[in-house]
Design a protein around this motif. Structure first.
Motif, mmCIF file in Angstrom:
data_model
loop_
_atom_site.group_PDB
_atom_site.id
_atom_site.type_symbol
_atom_site.label_atom_id
_atom_site.label_comp_id
_atom_site.label_asym_id
_atom_site.label_seq_id
_atom_site.Cartn_x
_atom_site.Cartn_y
_atom_site.Cartn_z
ATOM 1 N N ASP A 1 -0.990 11.680 -26.316
ATOM 2 C CA ASP A 1 -1.232 12.971 -25.660
ATOM 3 C C ASP A 1 -1.809 12.835 -24.248
ATOM 4 O OD1 ASP A 1 -0.289 14.391 -27.882
ATOM 5 O OD2 ASP A 1 -2.264 14.274 -28.854
ATOM 6 N N VAL A 2 -1.527 11.715 -23.593
ATOM 7 C CA VAL A 2 -1.896 11.574 -22.185
ATOM 8 C C VAL A 2 -0.745 12.121 -21.341
ATOM 9 C CG1 VAL A 2 -2.408 9.946 -20.321
ATOM 10 C CG2 VAL A 2 -3.319 9.536 -22.622
ATOM 11 N N PRO A 3 -0.979 13.083 -20.456
ATOM 12 C CA PRO A 3 0.098 13.585 -19.592
ATOM 13 C C PRO A 3 0.585 12.489 -18.639
ATOM 14 C CG PRO A 3 -1.808 15.059 -19.594
ATOM 15 C CD PRO A 3 -2.251 13.784 -20.233
ATOM 16 N N VAL A 4 1.863 12.135 -18.737
ATOM 17 C CA VAL A 4 2.419 11.020 -17.969
ATOM 18 C C VAL A 4 3.618 11.498 -17.164
ATOM 19 C CG1 VAL A 4 3.425 8.713 -18.080
ATOM 20 C CG2 VAL A 4 1.692 9.379 -19.734
ATOM 21 N N ALA A 5 3.724 11.007 -15.928
ATOM 22 C CA ALA A 5 4.921 11.213 -15.108
ATOM 23 C C ALA A 5 5.570 9.858 -14.898
ATOM 24 C CB ALA A 5 4.552 11.832 -13.767
ATOM 25 N N LEU A 6 6.810 9.719 -15.360
ATOM 26 C CA LEU A 6 7.606 8.506 -15.152
ATOM 27 C C LEU A 6 8.606 8.821 -14.056
ATOM 28 C CD1 LEU A 6 8.506 5.621 -15.979
ATOM 29 C CD2 LEU A 6 9.963 6.698 -17.716
ATOM 30 N N ALA A 7 8.525 8.116 -12.940
ATOM 31 C CA ALA A 7 9.337 8.471 -11.776
ATOM 32 C C ALA A 7 10.013 7.243 -11.184
ATOM 33 C CB ALA A 7 8.473 9.149 -10.709
ATOM 34 N N ALA A 8 11.169 7.473 -10.563
ATOM 35 C CA ALA A 8 11.863 6.467 -9.770
ATOM 36 C C ALA A 8 11.979 6.993 -8.348
ATOM 37 C CB ALA A 8 13.247 6.178 -10.350
ATOM 38 N N CYS A 9 12.296 6.106 -7.420
ATOM 39 C CA CYS A 9 12.351 6.533 -6.020
ATOM 40 C C CYS A 9 13.430 7.573 -5.769
ATOM 41 C CB CYS A 9 12.555 5.313 -5.119
ATOM 42 S SG CYS A 9 11.084 4.262 -5.022
ATOM 43 N N THR A 10 14.486 7.582 -6.585
ATOM 44 C CA THR A 10 15.519 8.606 -6.469
ATOM 45 C C THR A 10 15.831 9.166 -7.841
ATOM 46 O OG1 THR A 10 17.359 7.059 -6.776
ATOM 47 C CG2 THR A 10 16.599 7.402 -4.522
ATOM 48 N N ALA A 11 16.420 10.366 -7.869
ATOM 49 C CA ALA A 11 16.860 10.947 -9.135
ATOM 50 C C ALA A 11 17.979 10.119 -9.744
ATOM 51 C CB ALA A 11 17.327 12.387 -8.913
ATOM 52 N N THR A 12 18.804 9.487 -8.888
ATOM 53 C CA THR A 12 19.854 8.595 -9.379
ATOM 54 C C THR A 12 19.240 7.459 -10.176
ATOM 55 O OG1 THR A 12 21.146 9.114 -7.398
ATOM 56 C CG2 THR A 12 21.867 7.238 -8.711
ATOM 57 N N GLY A 13 18.169 6.865 -9.663
ATOM 58 C CA GLY A 13 17.493 5.796 -10.370
ATOM 59 C C GLY A 13 16.762 6.279 -11.604
ATOM 60 N N ALA A 14 16.244 7.506 -11.566
ATOM 61 C CA ALA A 14 15.478 8.024 -12.700
ATOM 62 C C ALA A 14 16.347 8.228 -13.927
ATOM 63 C CB ALA A 14 14.793 9.334 -12.318
ATOM 64 N N ARG A 15 17.635 8.540 -13.727
ATOM 65 C CA ARG A 15 18.499 8.815 -14.874
ATOM 66 C C ARG A 15 18.606 7.621 -15.817
ATOM 67 N NH1 ARG A 15 21.437 11.804 -11.002
ATOM 68 N NH2 ARG A 15 22.918 10.130 -10.610
ATOM 69 N N SER A 16 18.487 6.421 -15.294
ATOM 70 C CA SER A 16 18.607 5.240 -16.154
ATOM 71 C C SER A 16 17.310 4.928 -16.886
ATOM 72 C CB SER A 16 19.034 4.029 -15.324
ATOM 73 O OG SER A 16 18.047 3.709 -14.351
ATOM 74 N N LEU A 17 16.214 5.613 -16.539
ATOM 75 C CA LEU A 17 14.938 5.348 -17.210
ATOM 76 C C LEU A 17 14.794 6.129 -18.509
ATOM 77 C CD1 LEU A 17 12.467 5.356 -14.174
ATOM 78 C CD2 LEU A 17 13.518 3.383 -15.310
ATOM 79 N N GLY A 18 15.672 7.085 -18.736
ATOM 80 C CA GLY A 18 15.616 7.827 -19.988
ATOM 81 C C GLY A 18 15.123 9.244 -19.796
ATOM 82 N N GLU A 19 15.062 9.951 -20.891
ATOM 83 C CA GLU A 19 14.686 11.364 -20.875
ATOM 84 C C GLU A 19 13.279 11.560 -20.335
ATOM 85 O OE1 GLU A 19 14.428 15.139 -24.012
ATOM 86 O OE2 GLU A 19 15.094 13.155 -24.671
ATOM 87 N N GLY A 20 13.144 12.552 -19.490
ATOM 88 C CA GLY A 20 11.830 12.887 -18.943
ATOM 89 C C GLY A 20 11.523 12.229 -17.614
ATOM 90 N N ALA A 21 12.254 11.183 -17.223
ATOM 91 C CA ALA A 21 12.016 10.543 -15.932
ATOM 92 C C ALA A 21 12.560 11.411 -14.816
ATOM 93 C CB ALA A 21 12.661 9.165 -15.902
ATOM 94 N N ILE B 1 5.032 1.639 -21.339
ATOM 95 C CA ILE B 1 3.683 2.121 -21.026
ATOM 96 C C ILE B 1 3.660 3.647 -21.015
ATOM 97 C CG2 ILE B 1 2.005 2.326 -19.138
ATOM 98 C CD1 ILE B 1 2.641 -0.600 -18.438
ATOM 99 N N ALA B 2 4.650 4.250 -20.363
ATOM 100 C CA ALA B 2 4.697 5.714 -20.296
ATOM 101 C C ALA B 2 4.791 6.318 -21.692
ATOM 102 C CB ALA B 2 5.875 6.156 -19.424
ATOM 103 N N ARG B 3 5.623 5.747 -22.535
ATOM 104 C CA ARG B 3 5.783 6.282 -23.890
ATOM 105 C C ARG B 3 4.529 6.068 -24.722
ATOM 106 N NH1 ARG B 3 11.990 4.103 -25.001
ATOM 107 N NH2 ARG B 3 13.041 5.704 -23.758
ATOM 108 N N ALA B 4 3.878 4.922 -24.578
ATOM 109 C CA ALA B 4 2.665 4.663 -25.348
ATOM 110 C C ALA B 4 1.563 5.651 -24.985
ATOM 111 C CB ALA B 4 2.195 3.228 -25.117
ATOM 112 N N LEU B 5 1.379 5.897 -23.685
ATOM 113 C CA LEU B 5 0.350 6.844 -23.262
ATOM 114 C C LEU B 5 0.699 8.267 -23.715
ATOM 115 C CD1 LEU B 5 -0.349 5.537 -19.627
ATOM 116 C CD2 LEU B 5 -1.738 5.174 -21.672
ATOM 117 N N ALA B 6 1.984 8.628 -23.570
ATOM 118 C CA ALA B 6 2.393 9.974 -23.983
ATOM 119 C C ALA B 6 2.213 10.181 -25.479
ATOM 120 C CB ALA B 6 3.853 10.209 -23.591
ATOM 121 N N SER B 7 2.393 9.110 -26.275
ATOM 122 C CA SER B 7 2.220 9.236 -27.727
ATOM 123 C C SER B 7 0.783 9.546 -28.107
ATOM 124 C CB SER B 7 2.669 7.940 -28.419
ATOM 125 O OG SER B 7 1.760 6.881 -28.168
#
Length: 580
Positions: free
Chosen positions: A238-258, A230-236
């Motif tokens: 030109d919708v500004p999207v923030a993809l976030a996890a509860c921790t930075a440790t968790g965000a690293r597995s979501l890919g670049e930009g999380a 969903i985040a990638r589709a909206l960003a494609s």
């Protein structure tokens, strides 16, 4: 393997006061952390404030108050208004630790009576006067089938101000986002984006693009993949999207930009504030620039974290929250994701399982209430029975340091050990002691920690979220320097804040859930039998991406818990608040 912090790290006046009353030395560090620089003065004026220090029981606070007041020529009395007020806060704090955001007055009065408070009503009034406790009144929900002539009385409850206000703020913010949202994309663009998607994923994308708040339900892998898509589709578009996890440790597995939630909200410790105080640079006055915010692990959000996130979303922002409804509720008070779905005020998309093989297949069975047999020669899931807790610890260490690295080429630093318990013979503390002896032996320069130790934040510290993993880069008797995540400067953790850190090779399930890992070793001891449930098993087993080892001495209790125990309910107000 533990070492006391330096005496200079603790206020000598506080240390002397606690020592004169026979309070064990470790409580001085906790008291300094929780009560701040004026701890000694506060405790002399109201010795029952010791109850605010984690681990202190009412009978211990009574003993301390008796000793302190005797030094001042006074006598501790059961009817002392300070005692009653402190016990009201204690009762509600203990309820919050179990996840409740409110209690009925009757339940509070009953608990106070059991603690020997002669006049519970007076104690509650005193707590309300201090504004740390609030009375909560809500109109009873309309029942069209009821035959009463008079409308039902409002529902009254009591709660700690911090959680009650946060729950109300979360509800108001979620209602605001739903009311102010407009479609992010034209209908024809949404149709094009969803053209080749399965029906459930197409519905998820549509809800994210068209509604202010939407919920994704499913197993961790499905929710993560859908949220990222969903985040990638909206960003494609030109919708500004923030993809976030509860921790930075968790965000690293979501890919670049999380990013981690604290990073998104620009969390930091205000200058001069205690280590546990967190301030957010993003909020109502400075909202996020993102038009859409996507959080796939929102099941871990308690009411305070949810309120901070929602407050930082400006009018019109689309918020997508995901999680596994079969997993544990957050470790803090509330059950925001579940309550939001239960309110029936926002779209909830159920994602069908698309992942195959193990450990996804094993997890799917556990989510249905089954504990399937695991047959060799598969290496993705391994069940390891043990005869005793000590053997379970030995086997877990062997798996982390030898079996997984040798068979799967997964390094020990990419393996997370989880267990239901913090203490006990096979709890997180015992497992960490054994793992430290193998992976990073040392004298414990500061509070048991050495450079190279893996740590996890058990509570927010120095602007870092609970559940965040880090590595100690320097240690001295006065404190630690810890590198949390990558790409950020190490943070200074003073010795007085060490109670907020734990060794991180092993962690209680509720704390470790803030990220997923290449390999997980779940240790389920018999001594944890009463704590076992299907949500706990789902959460623990769902943390594994490639490999899961289950080391247990629980025997049939584990299968029985997965089959029958759906967890404990929580008393929360968010569903009612959302419907008002």
């Amino acid at each position: 393997m533990t070492s006391p912090t330096s005496e200079s790290a603790i206020d000598p006046d506080l240390a002397a006061l606690l020592g004169s009353a026979g309070v064990p030395a470790p409580y001085a560090v906790r008291a300094a952390d929780r009560l701040g620089e004026r701890a000694a003065a506060l405790l002399r004026a109201d010795p029952w404030r010791l109850l605010r220090v984690p681990g202190v029981r009412p009978e211990q606070a009574d003993h301390f108050a008796g000793r302190v007041l005797a030094q001042q020529g006074e006598q501790a009395r059961a009817e002392d208004v300070r005692r009653g007020r402190a016990l009201v806060v204690h009762v509600l704090t203990e309820a919050a630790r179990r996840g409740h955001t409110a209690m009925t007055p009757r339940a509070v009065v009953s608990a106070l009576g059991a603690l020997g408070v002669p006049d519970p009503s007076r104690a509650i009034e005193a707590a309300l006067e201090e504004a740390e406790v609030v009375t909560l009144l809500e109109e009873a929900e309309f029942d069209p089938l009821a035959e009463e002539d008079e409308p039902p009385e409002p529902q009254e409850s009591l709660g700690l101000s911090r959680y009650a206000l946060a729950e109300e703020a979360a509800a108001e913010g979620l209602q605001r986002l739903s009311a102010t949202a407009e479609p992010l994309l034209p209908d024809e663009t949404v149709r094009a984006l969803r053209a080749d998607l399965p029906e459930d994923r197409a519905l998820a994308l549509t809800a994210a693009a068209r509604t202010g708040v939407s919920v994704l339900h499913g197993a961790p892998e499905e929710v993560e993949q859908t949220a990222v898509a969903i985040a990638r589709a909206l960003a494609s578009c030109d919708v500004p999207v923030a993809l976030a996890a509860c921790t930075a440790t968790g965000a690293r597995s979501l890919g670049e930009g999380a990013v981690g939630l604290y990073e998104l909200l620009e969390a930091a410790r205000p200058p001069g504030a205690p280590a546990g105080v967190v301030g957010f640079g993003r909020g109502e006055q400075r909202p996020l620039e993102a038009a859409a915010v996507v959080v796939p692990d929102a099941g871990a959000l308690d009411v305070e974290a949810a309120a901070a996130l929602v407050e930082a979303c400006g009018d019109g922002t689309h918020l997508v929250l995901g999680g596994d409804p079969a997993a544990l509720p957050p470790s803090g008070p509330g059950r925001v994701l579940a309550d939001l779905a239960a309110s029936e005020t926002v779209p909830v998309i159920e994602l069908e399982a698309a992942a195959h093989g193990q450990p996804a297949g094993f997890l799917a069975a556990v989510r249905r209430g089954e504990l399937p047999a695991v047959r060799p020669p598969g290496r993705e899931v391994v069940i390891v029975p043990a005869r005793a807790e000590e053997e379970a610890v030995h086997r877990a260490v062997q798996i982390v340091t030898d079996s997984i690295p040798r068979a799967l080429r997964i390094a020990p630093q990419d393996v997370q050990v989880v267990t239901p318990l913090a203490g006990g013979r096979a709890g997180a503390a015992a497992l960490n002691a054994a793992l430290k002896a193998h992976l990073n032996p040392g004298p414990g320069v500061c509070g048991g920690f050495d450079p190279g130790d893996r740590v996890i934040a058990a509570a927010p510290v120095a602007g870092v979220a609970a559940g965040e993993h880090g590595t100690v880069t320097a240690a001295s008797p006065s404190g630690l320097r810890v590198a949390f995540g990558t790409g950020r400067e190490p943070v200074e953790v003073p010795a007085t804040a060490l109670p907020r850190l734990r060794h991180g090779w092993a962690a209680p399930v509720a704390l470790a859930r803030a990220a997923r890992y290449p390999a997980v070793v779940a240790v389920i001891p018999q001594e944890a039998a009463s704590a076992l449930s299907r949500p706990l098993a789902v959460t623990a087993f769902g943390l594994a991406r490639r490999h899961l080892s289950v080391v247990h001495t629980a025997g049939p209790a584990l299968a029985r818990a997965v089959r029958e125990n759906l967890g404990s309910p929580r008393e929360t107000r968010l569903p009612r608040l959302m419907r008002q």
